[in-house]
Design a protein around this motif. Structure first.
Motif, short mmCIF file in Angstrom:
data_model
loop_
_atom_site.label_atom_id
_atom_site.label_comp_id
_atom_site.label_asym_id
_atom_site.label_seq_id
_atom_site.Cartn_x
_atom_site.Cartn_y
_atom_site.Cartn_z
N PRO A 1 0.81 -1.22 0.00
CA PRO A 1 0.00 0.00 0.00
C PRO A 1 0.84 1.27 0.00
O PRO A 1 0.35 2.36 -0.32
CB PRO A 1 -0.81 -0.12 1.30
N GLY A 2 2.09 1.15 0.36
CA GLY A 2 2.99 2.31 0.38
C GLY A 2 4.42 1.85 0.20
O GLY A 2 4.68 0.77 -0.36
N GLU A 3 5.36 2.65 0.66
CA GLU A 3 6.76 2.28 0.56
C GLU A 3 7.11 1.15 1.52
O GLU A 3 6.59 1.10 2.64
CB GLU A 3 7.65 3.49 0.86
N ALA A 4 7.98 0.26 1.10
CA ALA A 4 8.45 -0.81 1.97
C ALA A 4 9.35 -0.24 3.05
O ALA A 4 10.04 0.77 2.83
CB ALA A 4 9.21 -1.85 1.16
N ALA A 5 9.36 -0.88 4.22
CA ALA A 5 10.30 -0.48 5.27
C ALA A 5 11.72 -0.62 4.75
O ALA A 5 12.60 0.18 5.07
CB ALA A 5 10.10 -1.33 6.52
N VAL A 6 11.94 -1.65 3.94
CA VAL A 6 13.24 -1.80 3.28
C VAL A 6 13.03 -2.47 1.93
O VAL A 6 12.24 -3.42 1.80
CB VAL A 6 14.23 -2.62 4.15
N ARG A 7 13.69 -1.96 0.94
CA ARG A 7 13.72 -2.58 -0.39
C ARG A 7 15.11 -3.19 -0.56
O ARG A 7 16.11 -2.47 -0.50
CB ARG A 7 13.44 -1.54 -1.47
N ILE A 8 15.13 -4.50 -0.75
CA ILE A 8 16.39 -5.23 -0.87
C ILE A 8 16.59 -5.58 -2.34
O ILE A 8 15.79 -6.33 -2.92
CB ILE A 8 16.36 -6.51 -0.01
N THR A 9 17.60 -5.02 -2.94
CA THR A 9 17.87 -5.24 -4.36
C THR A 9 19.08 -6.15 -4.52
O THR A 9 20.15 -5.88 -3.96
CB THR A 9 18.12 -3.91 -5.08
N LEU A 10 18.88 -7.23 -5.26
CA LEU A 10 19.95 -8.20 -5.48
C LEU A 10 19.63 -9.04 -6.71
O LEU A 10 18.47 -9.19 -7.08
CB LEU A 10 20.15 -9.11 -4.26
N PRO A 11 20.65 -9.58 -7.37
CA PRO A 11 20.40 -10.42 -8.55
C PRO A 11 19.62 -11.68 -8.17
O PRO A 11 19.77 -12.21 -7.06
CB PRO A 11 21.81 -10.78 -9.04
N LEU A 12 18.83 -12.17 -9.12
CA LEU A 12 18.03 -13.37 -8.87
C LEU A 12 18.91 -14.53 -8.43
O LEU A 12 18.56 -15.27 -7.50
CB LEU A 12 17.25 -13.74 -10.13
N GLY A 13 20.05 -14.71 -9.08
CA GLY A 13 20.92 -15.83 -8.73
C GLY A 13 21.46 -15.73 -7.32
O GLY A 13 21.60 -16.76 -6.63
N VAL A 14 21.76 -14.54 -6.85
CA VAL A 14 22.23 -14.36 -5.48
C VAL A 14 21.10 -14.66 -4.50
O VAL A 14 21.29 -15.33 -3.49
CB VAL A 14 22.77 -12.93 -5.27
N PHE A 15 19.90 -14.17 -4.81
CA PHE A 15 18.73 -14.42 -3.96
C PHE A 15 18.47 -15.91 -3.81
O PHE A 15 18.29 -16.42 -2.69
CB PHE A 15 17.50 -13.73 -4.57
N THR A 16 18.45 -16.65 -4.92
CA THR A 16 18.15 -18.08 -4.84
C THR A 16 19.26 -18.84 -4.11
O THR A 16 18.98 -19.78 -3.37
CB THR A 16 17.93 -18.68 -6.23
#
Length: 271
Positions: free
Chosen positions: A220-235
């Protein structure tokens, strides 16, 4: 999870594509590469292939091989599932890699034929899965995720990047998403009232904590934190394949960095 999401044709054809991808990768390896250590403790490339074969043999109703020895005492075996996996690994360990690859092709071809012939009612029937009681369809989506992750294990071991796009990767992210509420709320300890976005480039995953943590389509609004990372690192973080500290240079935070760091350190959830 509704049947429109767990579509039989989509899941089965993704398995077919993933097994074909694994076949191509394994076929291109030389003897030394088959013996390379993978990100999985105690397993070389040949052991990952043996594990993949063993799971499909188990799902075909074949008995677990009796290999002798105390596999339960191995430091990387933590439960009954791990012990069963290790028995298949031990069973195939003495065989030449050509025989292991031939068995992989034989077993996956038989499984694929069986899955394609399976009636929809059976495919969507209740079943025990590695994620608990669900449906056989969910189990097969977990198989896509598991096989895809193991393709990445093999690629990482031999320095052959690729395979991070397409239907298999998308279904794998779908499977990870089902666990993300638990991972963020329980393992990561995100506080009530918080929200998180994982920005994977081609896809964003949102979690809201309101009494319990749940994955939602949008915030509904801004996230408390937006975590940006490549898909391969996430998985790889979700699969426990990489140390969060080693992955840190590939991760950025917008918002509550302390919460973001805490979540990244606790993403691993697979067995």
């Amino acid at each position: 999870m509704c049947r429109s999401v767990l579509d039989k044709e989509r899941i089965v054809e993704a398995l077919a594509a993933e097994w074909d991808a694994l076949d191509r990768v394994l076929t291109g390896l030389d003897d030394a590469q088959w013996e390379k250590d993978t990100p999985l403790p105690g397993w070389r490339v040949r052991d990952v292939a043996a594990h993949l074969i063993g799971t499909e043999l188990m799902l075909s109703g074949e008995p677990t091989p009796d290999v002798g020895g105390d596999v339960e005492s191995l430091p990387h075996v933590h439960n009954d599932i791990g012990a069963r996996n290790e028995r298949y690994v031990a069973h195939f360990r003495s065989q030449p890699h050509e025989a292991v690859l031939a068995k992989f092709r034989e077993v996956t071809a038989a499984r694929l034929a069986s899955l394609r012939a399976m009636p929809d009612e059976e495919f969507h029937a209740p079943a025990r899965t590695p994620a608990g009681e669900s449906t056989y369809a969910r189990f097969m989506r977990i198989r896509v995720f598991d096989c895809w992750m193991h393709e990445q294990d093999i690629r990482d071991a031999v320095g052959l990047p690729g395979g991070e796009q397409g239907a298999c990767a998308e279904l794998s992210i779908d499977e990870i998403t089902t666990a993300l509420g638990f991972v963020v709320g329980k393992r990561g300890g995100a506080p009530d009232g918080s929200s998180v976005t994982f920005d994977l480039g081609s896809r964003a995953l949102h979690v809201v904590v309101d009494g319990r943590a749940e994955v939602v389509e949008s915030l509904p609004g801004e996230a408390a934190v937006r975590i940006t990372l490549p898909l391969g690192v996430f998985t790889r973080l979700c699969g426990g394949r990489v140390d969060p500290e080693e992955a840190r240079p590939s991760v950025s935070f917008d918002g509550d960095e302390v919460l973001g760091e805490q979540l990244v350190k606790h993403l691993a959830f697979t067995i």
